[in-house]
Each structure stands twice: as C-alpha cells, then as structure tokens.
Design a protein around this motif. Structure first.
Motif: not given
Length: 112
Positions: A58, A93, A96, A98-101
């Motif tokens: 992302e 989004k 993981y 998408g959650r920027e993890e």
C-alpha cells in the motif's frame, strides 16, 4: 527473484541454499544472495532470459524508484535493464498488505 531463478533451474529454493538458521546469512544484503544465485545458475550452464516481478504494498509508492531498482538488479544479474520487469500494485486495503502490516512480492524467471 532468487526463488524464481532457483526454481526455474530446479535447484531448490533460497532457504535450502541460504538457511535463515545460519548466522552467515543474518542481515545479509539480498543483492549478495542474488549474485550467488546467478553464480549457481552459471555453474549449471543456465543464462537468464528475463525477470518479471511484482511488489504488492500500500505504501510507500515505489513507481518513481522502479528505474533505479531495475538498474541495480540488472547489474547484479549481468543482464539488460530491458530484461527486468518490476511492477507495483496495492492489495486494495485487503489482508495484511492492505493493513500495511507487510508487503509481498512475486517473480517469474525465464532461463535457458
């Protein structure tokens, strides 16, 4: 890219050649590993035709860095920049990525 090259040559995977349990490879620059993979391919009389890779993240946006990345990878693999494709995409989004993890990357290699 290392795994794509090793797999194309049926030479195992990156963990087989460079186990993460070995202190020798702790925090090693991935360009060093790529150079070693290219040397393994050469010993088996393989040449790299091209690389097609995708980086899924992302943030940060890497499109402006792609030319530099291609130049660096081509230099390490001793191939033309025209034979290195790098694409960037997002995971919309989801998951993981998408959650920027974390990020994910995929590569396909043509060898002969």
């Amino acid at each position: 890219i290392c795994d794509a090259l090793l797999g194309a040559a049926n030479l195992g995977d990156i963990g087989f050649h460079f186990p993460d349990t070995s202190s020798e490879y702790k925090n090693i620059d991935s360009k060093i590993l790529l150079k070693k993979v290219v040397e393994l391919l050469s010993k088996e009389n393989y040449s790299i035709g091209n690389i097609d890779s995708t980086v899924c993240l992302e943030n940060p946006k890497i499109n402006t860095r792609i030319p530099e990345m291609k130049k660096t990878l081509a230099s390490v693999m001793k191939i033309s920049e025209n034979d290195v494709s790098i694409k960037a995409t997002t995971n919309e989004k989801l998951g993981y990525v998408g959650r920027e993890e974390g990020v994910s990357a995929y590569a396909v290699a043509l060898i002969f």
